[in-house]
Design a protein around this motif. Structure first.
Motif, PDB file in Angstrom:
ATOM      1  N   ASP A   1      35.265  13.940   8.961  1.00 29.09           N
ATOM      2  CA  ASP A   1      36.529  13.631   8.003  1.00 29.09           C
ATOM      3  C   ASP A   1      37.371  12.927   9.233  1.00 29.09           C
ATOM      4  OD1 ASP A   1      38.967  13.967   6.913  1.00 29.09           O
ATOM      5  OD2 ASP A   1      38.510  16.186   7.093  1.00 29.09           O
TER       6      ASP A   1
ATOM      7  N   ASP B   1      24.687  18.694   0.770  1.00 32.40           N
ATOM      8  CA  ASP B   1      26.104  20.081   0.464  1.00 32.40           C
ATOM      9  C   ASP B   1      26.763  19.866   1.988  1.00 32.40           C
ATOM     10  OD1 ASP B   1      25.329  21.783  -1.452  1.00 32.40           O
ATOM     11  OD2 ASP B   1      23.764  22.390  -0.353  1.00 32.40           O
TER      12      ASP B   1
ATOM     13  N   LYS C   1      29.800  16.746   1.208  1.00 35.11           N
ATOM     14  CA  LYS C   1      30.417  17.649   0.911  1.00 35.11           C
ATOM     15  C   LYS C   1      31.279  18.526   0.813  1.00 35.11           C
ATOM     16  CE  LYS C   1      27.903  16.714  -4.454  1.00 35.11           C
ATOM     17  NZ  LYS C   1      27.788  17.880  -5.297  1.00 35.11           N
ATOM     18  N   ALA C   2      30.830  18.961   2.333  1.00 38.67           N
ATOM     19  CA  ALA C   2      31.719  20.273   3.228  1.00 38.67           C
ATOM     20  C   ALA C   2      32.907  19.533   4.228  1.00 38.67           C
ATOM     21  CB  ALA C   2      30.920  21.294   3.659  1.00 38.67           C
TER      22      ALA C   2
ATOM     23  N   ALA D   1      33.783  16.375   3.344  1.00 38.69           N
ATOM     24  CA  ALA D   1      35.016  16.259   2.064  1.00 38.69           C
ATOM     25  C   ALA D   1      35.841  16.914   1.397  1.00 38.69           C
ATOM     26  CB  ALA D   1      34.300  15.115   1.036  1.00 38.69           C
ATOM     27  N   SER D   2      35.613  18.107   1.207  1.00 38.82           N
ATOM     28  CA  SER D   2      36.537  18.698   1.044  1.00 38.82           C
ATOM     29  C   SER D   2      37.357  19.435   1.936  1.00 38.82           C
ATOM     30  CB  SER D   2      35.577  20.056   0.137  1.00 38.82           C
ATOM     31  OG  SER D   2      34.965  20.810   1.764  1.00 38.82           O
ATOM     32  N   GLY D   3      36.661  19.592   3.368  1.00 35.65           N
ATOM     33  CA  GLY D   3      37.841  19.655   4.606  1.00 35.65           C
ATOM     34  C   GLY D   3      37.035  21.263   5.155  1.00 35.65           C
ATOM     35  N   GLU D   4      35.745  21.917   4.270  1.00 36.84           N
ATOM     36  CA  GLU D   4      35.482  22.474   5.048  1.00 36.84           C
ATOM     37  C   GLU D   4      34.865  22.536   6.561  1.00 36.84           C
ATOM     38  OE1 GLU D   4      32.124  26.334   4.194  1.00 36.84           O
ATOM     39  OE2 GLU D   4      31.932  24.760   2.853  1.00 36.84           O
TER      40      GLU D   4
ATOM     41  N   GLN E   1      33.153  12.646  -9.078  1.00 38.33           N
ATOM     42  CA  GLN E   1      33.114  13.468  -7.849  1.00 38.33           C
ATOM     43  C   GLN E   1      32.453  13.439  -6.878  1.00 38.33           C
ATOM     44  OE1 GLN E   1      33.540  17.197  -9.714  1.00 38.33           O
ATOM     45  NE2 GLN E   1      35.440  17.125 -10.529  1.00 38.33           N
ATOM     46  N   GLU E   2      31.498  12.444  -7.144  1.00 41.61           N
ATOM     47  CA  GLU E   2      30.702  12.664  -5.835  1.00 41.61           C
ATOM     48  C   GLU E   2      30.775  11.265  -4.975  1.00 41.61           C
ATOM     49  OE1 GLU E   2      26.578  14.487  -7.023  1.00 41.61           O
ATOM     50  OE2 GLU E   2      26.229  12.788  -7.099  1.00 41.61           O
TER      51      GLU E   2
ATOM     52  N   ALA F   1      33.394  11.816  -2.918  1.00 48.48           N
ATOM     53  CA  ALA F   1      33.152  12.525  -1.788  1.00 48.48           C
ATOM     54  C   ALA F   1      32.910  11.737  -0.544  1.00 48.48           C
ATOM     55  CB  ALA F   1      32.520  13.569  -2.596  1.00 48.48           C
TER      56      ALA F   1
ATOM     57  N   LYS G   1      35.557   9.633   1.196  1.00 50.67           N
ATOM     58  CA  LYS G   1      36.835  11.180   1.829  1.00 50.67           C
ATOM     59  C   LYS G   1      35.948  11.043   3.636  1.00 50.67           C
ATOM     60  CE  LYS G   1      39.097  13.649  -1.608  1.00 50.67           C
ATOM     61  NZ  LYS G   1      38.695  15.219  -2.339  1.00 50.67           N
TER      62      LYS G   1
END
Length: 347
Positions: free
Chosen positions: A136, A207, A210-211, A213-216, A237-238, A241, A244
């Motif tokens: 990120d 996964d 995507k994690a 990209a989501s900030g997790e 959406q992919e 991701a 990001k």
């Protein structure tokens, strides 16, 4: 009467010859690859050689289980599996046979094949994928994830995400790092990675991306083709991701980025051995390399063959330094590294 007595013998000999000829024109493949682009590759082999391909598709575990159950009665001639760890495990279970081929020796680099013995080589990689770091950019600097070693740096505490440490993709990477660092330092590195985890390992490589990209998560490991799939995805959406996150090919200033393979082997009890070797040699040809690698957004394994893949180029995969530690040597570390993972609590 004597001529009539001889007739059945002549017919039997003719039938045997016909059966042998028919067998010469058949190749039975057990494949863990399921890419539509492979069909053109198979068709061209048949057009060129006249050898008909029969194929059984399953996942890697299913193919290995089937081979073990069938034993010497197995019709399989060629086995296609994904990942050097899986190839090495099947090899250790006696499911492959060594072959000698000057064409393969010339086309495929030695470090992408099993260790050679006096009897030959048991398995060969025909495409490669790099195990890269995604991060990120809002939380992490590229300089802080320039190497695999930095995944254990306390600076990344609470940020690292991975799939299971025991998954072959990670196991092969970790076995490579341990081969390079040595046992003590390698285990300490694994312990440091565990200490930096944002959460327990779960999911697959997609996964992890995507994690991030989501900030997790702030940092994750993935094979390049998973990132390429998201870049090319029909799902907005992919694609969003991937926009990001950023991709780093680690260790470019030192040992190079870890690469793994999708490969092939001649089955232990192959009934059409010469056809199997001919197919293995065909896989190293520029035509087959294009289909074998590009079907899954991978890189060619054969020397001098370049794959023109926009998604791989977009992440910087058109010109990177790859690690040269032989995968056959890495495979010998798998059991030892799994024990290390258990000791450091890497699930």
């Amino acid at each position: 009467m004597r001529q009539l007595a001889i007739l059945p013998i002549v017919l039997a000999a003719a039938t045997a010859a016909l059966n042998a000829h028919a067998q010469d024109k058949v190749l039975n493949i057990y494949s863990a690859r399921h890419y539509q682009t492979d069909e053109a590759m198979y068709d061209q082999f048949t057009k060129t050689t006249g050898i008909k391909i029969n194929r059984v598709d399953a996942d890697d575990a299913g193919i290995v289980a089937r081979l073990k159950a069938e034993g010497s009665a197995s019709p399989a001639d060629v086995i296609l599996l994904v990942d050097a760890a899986r190839m090495a495990t099947a090899d250790a279970q006696g499911l492959f046979q060594p072959i000698k081929s000057a064409k393969l020796d010339a086309a495929i680099p030695a470090h992408l094949r099993a260790d050679a013995t006096k009897d030959g080589v048991t398995w060969t990689g025909f495409s490669t994928r790099a195990r890269v770091i995604v991060y990120d950019p809002l939380r992490v600097k590229a300089a802080d994830v320039a190497t695999y070693e930095q995944l254990a740096d306390p600076k990344l505490k609470g940020m690292v995400c991975t799939r299971s440490g025991s998954h072959p993709y990670n196991l092969s990477l970790f076995a490579t790092v341990v081969e390079r660092m040595g046992d003590a330092k390698g285990e300490a590195w694994l312990k440091g990675v565990v200490a930096n985890m944002a959460r327990a390992p779960k999911g697959g490589d997609t996964d992890q991306i995507k994690a991030v990209a989501s900030g997790e998560c702030g940092v994750a490991l993935t094979n390049t083709y998973y990132a390429a799939r998201l870049i090319k995805s029909a799902d907005p959406q992919e694609r969003a991701a991937m926009e990001k996150v950023r991709v780093v090919f680690p260790n470019q200033g030192t040992t190079g980025t870890h690469v793994n393979i999708a490969g092939a082997a001649v089955a232990k009890h192959a009934k059409n051995r010469e056809n199997a070797i001919a197919f293995m040699e065909y896989l190293a040809s520029p035509f087959a390399q294009e289909y074998f690698a590009n079907g899954n957004h991978e890189f060619a394994a054969a020397k001098g063959v370049k794959i023109d893949n926009p998604a791989l180029k977009a992440m910087g995969g058109d010109n990177f330094k790859a690690e040269q530690i032989p995968l056959g040597v890495v495979a010998k570390n798998l059991v030892k590294v799994q024990q290390m993972l258990d000791r450091v609590g890497f699930k």
